[in-house]
Design a protein around this motif. Structure first.
Motif, PDB file in Angstrom:
ATOM      1  N   LEU A  82       0.819  -1.202   0.000  1.00 43.22           N
ATOM      2  CA  LEU A  82       0.000   0.000   0.000  1.00 43.22           C
ATOM      3  C   LEU A  82       0.859   1.261   0.000  1.00 43.22           C
ATOM      4  O   LEU A  82       1.908   1.311   0.650  1.00 43.22           O
ATOM      5  CB  LEU A  82      -0.888  -0.003   1.255  1.00 43.22           C
ATOM      6  N   ALA A  83       0.406   2.276  -0.727  1.00 48.35           N
ATOM      7  CA  ALA A  83       1.007   3.606  -0.668  1.00 48.35           C
ATOM      8  C   ALA A  83      -0.032   4.549  -0.073  1.00 48.35           C
ATOM      9  O   ALA A  83      -1.228   4.420  -0.360  1.00 48.35           O
ATOM     10  CB  ALA A  83       1.421   4.082  -2.058  1.00 48.35           C
ATOM     11  N   THR A  84       0.398   5.509   0.742  1.00 49.74           N
ATOM     12  CA  THR A  84      -0.538   6.424   1.391  1.00 49.74           C
ATOM     13  C   THR A  84      -0.151   7.872   1.145  1.00 49.74           C
ATOM     14  O   THR A  84       1.027   8.209   1.097  1.00 49.74           O
ATOM     15  CB  THR A  84      -0.595   6.186   2.912  1.00 49.74           C
ATOM     16  N   ILE A  85      -1.161   8.721   0.989  1.00 47.61           N
ATOM     17  CA  ILE A  85      -0.945  10.167   0.913  1.00 47.61           C
ATOM     18  C   ILE A  85      -1.934  10.810   1.883  1.00 47.61           C
ATOM     19  O   ILE A  85      -3.138  10.549   1.822  1.00 47.61           O
ATOM     20  CB  ILE A  85      -1.092  10.709  -0.519  1.00 47.61           C
ATOM     21  N   PRO A 138       4.355  14.297  -5.140  1.00 47.83           N
ATOM     22  CA  PRO A 138       4.284  13.196  -4.178  1.00 47.83           C
ATOM     23  C   PRO A 138       3.615  11.946  -4.743  1.00 47.83           C
ATOM     24  O   PRO A 138       4.014  10.819  -4.408  1.00 47.83           O
ATOM     25  CB  PRO A 138       3.480  13.789  -3.020  1.00 47.83           C
ATOM     26  N   LEU A 139       2.621  12.122  -5.606  1.00 45.24           N
ATOM     27  CA  LEU A 139       1.971  10.959  -6.202  1.00 45.24           C
ATOM     28  C   LEU A 139       2.929  10.187  -7.097  1.00 45.24           C
ATOM     29  O   LEU A 139       2.957   8.943  -7.100  1.00 45.24           O
ATOM     30  CB  LEU A 139       0.744  11.393  -7.007  1.00 45.24           C
ATOM     31  N   THR A 140       3.760  10.900  -7.847  1.00 43.20           N
ATOM     32  CA  THR A 140       4.753  10.243  -8.712  1.00 43.20           C
ATOM     33  C   THR A 140       5.697   9.397  -7.876  1.00 43.20           C
ATOM     34  O   THR A 140       6.032   8.253  -8.237  1.00 43.20           O
ATOM     35  CB  THR A 140       5.538  11.291  -9.513  1.00 43.20           C
ATOM     36  N   LYS A 141       6.136   9.922  -6.749  1.00 42.58           N
ATOM     37  CA  LYS A 141       7.017   9.165  -5.852  1.00 42.58           C
ATOM     38  C   LYS A 141       6.324   7.906  -5.341  1.00 42.58           C
ATOM     39  O   LYS A 141       6.930   6.835  -5.252  1.00 42.58           O
ATOM     40  CB  LYS A 141       7.450  10.041  -4.677  1.00 42.58           C
ATOM     41  N   LEU A 142       5.061   8.040  -5.000  1.00 37.02           N
ATOM     42  CA  LEU A 142       4.328   6.883  -4.494  1.00 37.02           C
ATOM     43  C   LEU A 142       4.194   5.792  -5.544  1.00 37.02           C
ATOM     44  O   LEU A 142       4.393   4.597  -5.263  1.00 37.02           O
ATOM     45  CB  LEU A 142       2.920   7.315  -4.040  1.00 37.02           C
ATOM     46  N   PHE A 143       3.906   6.186  -6.772  1.00 35.53           N
ATOM     47  CA  PHE A 143       3.680   5.204  -7.821  1.00 35.53           C
ATOM     48  C   PHE A 143       4.970   4.515  -8.246  1.00 35.53           C
ATOM     49  O   PHE A 143       4.937   3.398  -8.778  1.00 35.53           O
ATOM     50  CB  PHE A 143       2.995   5.863  -9.018  1.00 35.53           C
ATOM     51  N   GLU A 144       6.096   5.160  -7.999  1.00 34.25           N
ATOM     52  CA  GLU A 144       7.384   4.520  -8.299  1.00 34.25           C
ATOM     53  C   GLU A 144       7.599   3.266  -7.453  1.00 34.25           C
ATOM     54  O   GLU A 144       8.358   2.369  -7.830  1.00 34.25           O
ATOM     55  CB  GLU A 144       8.523   5.509  -8.073  1.00 34.25           C
TER      56      GLU A 144
END
Length: 392
Positions: A172-175, A216-222
């Motif tokens: 899971l990734a969280t923002i 921040p979303l780009t970092k999460l999707f990486e």
């Protein structure tokens, strides 16, 4: 006896009666005075959309009560202040309500940060703080004068973690917005998800002034997570995050919470919100009172957002009216507190609910919902209920 002397003796003999009549008309211990209570919602700031809907719903309920003759003949009036979804602003609003307006009963606040900021003051001063919206788990231990009809985010976290695991999500990734509410949702969700065996592979946080989430979303999707979990404070950021996530090419599942299910959030997100799942409280379509309140609100204000929040704020007014009827005194915070501890209520948000020894609502539950495609959304229904929120 001369007529002038007789007249004066008659007047003197009637003075006690005249005084008694005067007391009955003008000195009736405030029986004709309105009940005045404080209302403290986020009318501006990150919680503006749901703070405003709560404030409007409370006014609608008060107007209904007054139109029906008031509370044992006494009208209900509000002293309203804007807590701005901020602890500092809520404290300023609290001092205005208590020090200047002299209220002992305050309905609010909209946001957990504001509630947690004000609660120690209310507890020390013996002032009732009764919220229909604030949901951070820490509020449960805020004191003996602190109550809420909102359900604790502990349930949100447990249900979200369980839903993620049941849906086959393992990473899971969280923002998360850096507020007490948003961080509380993330914390409880991650704890349950990790207890089930899941793993958070990336996490980003943002301030309430941020409007562009692409970096921040780009970092999460990486990190290539199985799913994205979003925890915003405002509807605007919720909708923007969903929209920008899809614009960046992310095609995986998105999980969210109550704020993300608001009308503004889903309008901002548009088609990007389709299929998003969330754990939220929702008004029962079979609850006639709930549907009556929604219909009356739409007729009066020409919109509806976050129906459960609307209903919670509405119920709070009627509960307060009953406790004011029992105590007969808007300065009797102890009597009001004891009334809340002993009350069982049926209204827009549920049937036969009550408050436990921590002032936490008992007898209400949340559900799992999924956002509908744009073509299937209506003014009052933008998601479908999948089922009850999974517990344990």
């Amino acid at each position: 006896m001369s007529r002038p002397l007789y007249t004066w003796l008659l007047v003197l003999s009637l003075l006690p009666l005249i005084a008694l009549v005067a007391v009955g008309c003008d000195g009736d211990d405030g029986q004709d005075e309105p009940f005045t209570i404080g209302v403290m919602e986020s009318l501006t700031g990150p919680g503006e959309t749901y703070g405003t809907v709560a404030n409007q719903s409370k006014q609608m309920a008060a107007d209904e009560i007054n139109a029906a003759g008031g509370i044992d003949g006494r009208m209900l009036e509000f002293a309203i202040e804007d807590s701005k979804c901020s602890a500092a602003d809520a404290i300023a609003a609290y001092h205005k309500l208590t020090d200047v307006d002299g209220v002992k009963i305050i309905l609010g606040t909209s946001c957990s940060a504001a509630m947690l900021g004000v609660a120690p003051l209310a507890e020390a001063d013996g002032v009732i703080l009764f919220s229909g919206l604030a949901s951070n788990p820490d509020i449960a231990k805020a004191g003996d004068y602190i109550f809420r009809t909102q359900i604790s985010d502990i349930e949100v976290g447990i249900a979200t973690g369980n839903t993620l695991w049941a849906d086959g999500i393992r990473t899971l990734a969280t923002i998360t917005e850096t507020t007490d509410y948003a961080e509380g949702v993330r914390r409880t969700t991650v704890e349950q998800f990790e207890d089930r065996g899941g793993r958070v592979v990336a996490a980003e946080a943002y301030g309430s002034d941020v409007a562009d989430f692409r970096t921040p979303l780009t970092k999460l999707f990486e990190a290539e997570p199985d799913a994205l979990h979003i925890s915003p404070q405002s509807e605007f950021s919720a909708g923007t995050i969903m929209k920008q996530a899809r614009e960046l090419g992310y095609e995986g599942p998105i999980y969210a919470e109550t704020v993300s299910m608001g009308t503004t959030a889903l309008d901002v997100a548009g088609a990007a919100a389709t299929g998003v799942k969330a754990i939220t409280a929702d008004l029962d379509p079979d609850n006639e009172k709930a549907q009556e309140v929604l219909a009356n609100f739409r007729e009066r204000y020409d919109y509806v957002t976050l129906p459960w929040h609307l209903g919670s704020a509405y119920d709070d007014i009627y509960i307060s009216a009953e406790c004011l009827r029992q105590t007969g005194d808007d300065q009797d915070a102890d009597g009001f507190r004891d009334c809340l501890y002993g009350i069982t209520w049926s209204g827009a948000i549920g049937t036969d609910y009550s408050f436990d020894s921590d002032g936490e609502v008992v007898g209400l539950s949340r559900v799992v919902v999924e956002v509908l495609p744009v073509a299937e959304r209506t003014a009052d229904r933008k998601y479908r209920v999948i089922g009850p929120a999974p517990k344990g």
